[in-house]
Design a protein around this motif. Structure first.
Motif, PDB file in Angstrom:
ATOM      1  N   TYR A   1     -35.139  54.113  -2.684  1.00 41.33           N
ATOM      2  CA  TYR A   1     -34.251  54.887  -3.712  1.00 41.33           C
ATOM      3  C   TYR A   1     -34.721  55.539  -4.499  1.00 41.33           C
ATOM      4  N   ALA A   2     -35.841  56.324  -4.819  1.00 40.65           N
ATOM      5  CA  ALA A   2     -35.997  57.135  -5.193  1.00 40.65           C
ATOM      6  C   ALA A   2     -35.828  58.408  -4.048  1.00 40.65           C
TER       7      ALA A   2
ATOM      8  N   LEU B   1     -32.307  58.978  -4.745  1.00 41.06           N
ATOM      9  CA  LEU B   1     -31.977  59.702  -5.814  1.00 41.06           C
ATOM     10  C   LEU B   1     -32.726  61.350  -5.800  1.00 41.06           C
ATOM     11  N   THR B   2     -33.530  61.201  -5.196  1.00 40.31           N
ATOM     12  CA  THR B   2     -33.606  63.093  -5.324  1.00 40.31           C
ATOM     13  C   THR B   2     -33.164  63.654  -4.609  1.00 40.31           C
TER      14      THR B   2
ATOM     15  N   GLN C   1     -27.877  54.749  -5.439  1.00 39.19           N
ATOM     16  CA  GLN C   1     -27.911  53.353  -5.024  1.00 39.19           C
ATOM     17  C   GLN C   1     -26.704  52.112  -4.000  1.00 39.19           C
TER      18      GLN C   1
END
Lengths: 188, 496
Positions: free
Chosen positions: A41-42, A45-46, A55
């Motif tokens: 997820y990180a 998102l990055t 998501q």
């Protein structure tokens, strides 16, 4: 889910889960999800800088891992394999939408506000990572600090020299320290 | 806040914002499972004819299959029960993913094989067996676009066809090239398609086996080596087709250069993308700046792209004031990786007694890159007599690079080169050695070490230091070692 740094033992466990999943043991999927969710997820998102896209991509990524686990070639680098899936999915989404889907800093802040257990400090950390660092800097930071990838594997993943990864990481971390310190001072 | 705390904070914050969607993800996975079972049951029932009544919709079907990952993995297992007859030709598509399509007399795919890991990703769960060649190529290229293997940064595709029938060969090649060109055009990319006939060359087969690459790519490499013997197969095997395509553009067109046989290079359409590299003018300017000369002042400027020491470079050659310069500029970062100058005629000879001496030569070399003696390792300086002239050879490693300098008696840098040579800890054996070495020095039993973690410490941009953390009995150790495993510093604290 623990916030302990990913280490060699975690990577071995991830690899074992992928192999087991590929052999049809669906129980391994839950463990894999717990081990990888934060990193996947990180990273999404990055790259995307949009909570909803991140998501979606994280979920698609796990579906893809599920569908392709039987093809995984065990080389001791499961994180690199997973992160390539995330990266390719992000870029593919950019291409499909023919635009960069990221939102600005205040919109992201709003997106993050939805969850109640995210503190103001957490939002500052995430926002600082996503908006005060260049794209490559934040990718290097997330892959190392969050996903626990070694710098040389990051260099291979991004196809840039190791020395560049190291200097970007150092510069990014120094910047982050500074911003976080400032934010802390403002709060007190 | 120290570095570890900052890293910990980042981890913690990302952890908190990460949503837990395990249940919905599992639901999606279950759906795949159901579809897989249904599809394999349906596929077994279908007759060849009825299945291919819908061939006109095949394109749409295939594209859907890529996106939704519906079909089971029957890629390498023959034709999945469909009666498709004999394979008459083999087509391979190389970008970086290498995919092999075997086709029958009706130009339908009898077998689709992923020849490397990238190709596995591209093919994912597509079932191409029984599909028309053109449709299969469309789907494969579409998937390569989706995964970013083909883009405006990399527009080259190598098409290799193994067919005994010459007319058939030309026709297949044309069909595939047209399809690729069209598909890329839809994405506003101008394709560069290389086409070649597989010629059961032994050398190519050897290269393919040694480096685990497709026969098509191996044949291309064998031909490039024939055309320019300065290249070697082991180096070229690592390049993508786009990079190889750039090299081909620079090969002598009229025959061989140092090679022994006449090369049979592929037919090429379009030009390879150079978008991921700096512009040629910029590389030239960097070279001019290095010498301190303006573009208008130089003569016989010749620039080409080349592959040297593991990286793509611009090789800039020119003449200025009776001196010939050859400067290589890293095509991605734009930094100079090698430099040499050669003065026409006899240079004034500095008498030996006026030579600057080894130490001063080392200082000149270090100053040239901006390093200090303390920062470099493996420093070697030699004084040599070349044709009665004193010359110094200086070598050292700084950061991830090895530098070599030639310095004349007066202290001028005649040439230098920089090579990327990272000191890598990597393999398990290195880590094992480190563990052994570290334990020896700290008088610990390696078998009792727990949670061993070793990585390059990034606090030292110009030397390699490994950061090791582990637990031993009730202590947590933090140790820094040099690449030989010698401990630089360490401390331990009670693990609570």
């Amino acid at each position: 889910m623990s916030t302990v740094k990913m280490n060699t033992a975690n990577f071995k466990e991830i690899e074992r889960c992928i192999i087991e999943l590929g052999q049809g043991n669906n129980d391994a999927f839950d463990r894999l999800y717990t081990l990888l969710n934060r990193s996947v997820y990180a990273y999404a998102l990055t790259i995307m800088r949009n909570v909803h896209d991140a998501q979606d991509i994280a979920n698609d990524c796990f579906v893809s891992i599920y569908a392709n686990a039987h093809k995984y070639l065990a080389q001791g680098k499961p994180m690199a394999w997973v992160m390539s899936i995330v990266k390719n999915m992000c870029y593919s989404r950019f291409r499909q939408s023919q635009r960069f889907a990221d939102v600005d800093e205040s919109q992201l802040e709003n997106q993050l506000l939805v969850s109640s257990d995210v503190s103001a400090e957490d939002r500052i950390v995430v926002r600082t990572c996503l908006y005060k660092l260049s794209e490559q800097e934040r990718i290097v930071v997330v892959l190392h600090a969050v996903a626990g990838m070694k710098h040389k594997d990051i260099a291979e993943h991004l196809q840039i020299p190791l020395s560049t990864v190291l200097s970007k990481y150092n510069r990014a971390l120094a910047k982050l320290k500074l911003y976080l310190q400032e934010a802390q001072d403002e709060q007190t | 806040m120290n570095k570890r705390k900052t890293e910990g904070k980042i981890r913690e914050s990302f952890d908190k914002i990460t949503p837990d969607d395990l249940n919905s993800v599992k639901q999606a996975c279950d759906n795949i499972q159901v579809e897989r079972t249904a599809n394999s049951a349906a596929a077994a029932k279908r007759s060849t004819v009825s299945f291919w009544k819908i061939a006109t919709c095949a394109l749409a079907l295939i594209l859907v299959a890529v996106v939704t990952v519906t079909l089971g993995g029957i890629l390498s297992g023959g034709n999945g029960g469909k009666n498709l007859g004999k394979t008459v030709a083999t087509v391979s598509l190389d970008v970086n993913p290498s995919i092999e399509l075997k086709i029958n007399a009706d130009r339908r795919v009898t077998e689709a094989n992923a020849l490397n890991a990238d190709a596995q990703q591209v093919l994912a769960d597509m079932d191409l067996t029984g599909v028309q060649l053109q449709v299969a190529v469309n789907a494969v290229v579409g998937s390569m676009l989706r995964y970013g293997y083909l883009s405006d940064l990399a527009n080259s595709v190598l098409v290799s066809v193994d067919s005994s029938d010459a007319a058939d060969y030309s026709d297949i090649v044309k069909q595939i090239s047209d399809e690729i060109t069209l598909r890329l055009k839809e994405n506003e990319i101008t394709a560069s398609v290389l086409t070649q006939k597989i010629t059961s060359d032994k050398q190519a087969q050897n290269i393919a086996d040694t480096y685990g690459i497709s026969l098509g790519k191996a044949q291309l490499i064998a031909e490039i080596v024939k055309a320019n013997s300065a290249y070697t197969a082991d180096k070229l095997a690592k390049l993508t087709i786009n990079e190889l395509n750039i090299l081909i553009a620079n090969l002598p067109q009229d025959g061989t250069s140092g090679g022994t046989e006449q090369p049979a290079l592929p037919q090429t359409s379009g030009t390879p993308s150079r978008e991921s590299y700096i512009e040629q003018e910029k590389a030239e300017q960097t070279a001019f700046d290095k010498v301190g000369v303006a573009r208008e002042q130089v003569q016989r400027l010749r620039t080409k792209m080349d592959y040297d020491n593991g990286i793509m470079v611009y090789e800039v050659e020119f003449v200025f004031e009776q001196t010939e310069y050859e400067i290589e500029v890293d095509a991605i970062s734009g930094t100079i990786v090698s430099y040499s100058s050669d003065k026409y005629g006899k240079a004034p000879v500095t008498p030996s007694d006026q030579a600057i001496g080894k130490d001063a030569a080392v200082d000149k070399a270090l100053a040239h890159v901006g390093a200090t003696r303390e920062q470099v390792t493996g420093l070697v300086a030699k004084e040599e007599l070349d044709d009665g002239k004193v010359e110094y050879e200086v070598e050292f490693t700084w950061g991830d690079y090895k530098y070599e300098f030639d310095i004349d008696a007066a202290g001028n840098v005649v040439s230098f080169s920089r090579e990327y040579e990272p000191v890598i800890s990597t393999g398990a054996s290195d880590e094992q050695n480190f563990k052994q070495r570290v334990c020896e020095q700290l008088n610990l039993d390696p078998s009792l070490v727990r949670e061993w973690d070793c990585e390059i410490d990034d606090d030292y941009p110009n030397k390699t230091v490994y950061d090791i953390e582990f637990k031993y009995e009730r202590y947590e150790y933090e140790v820094e070692v040099d690449p030989t495993g010698a401990i630089l510093k360490w401390h331990r604290e009670k693990d609570d």
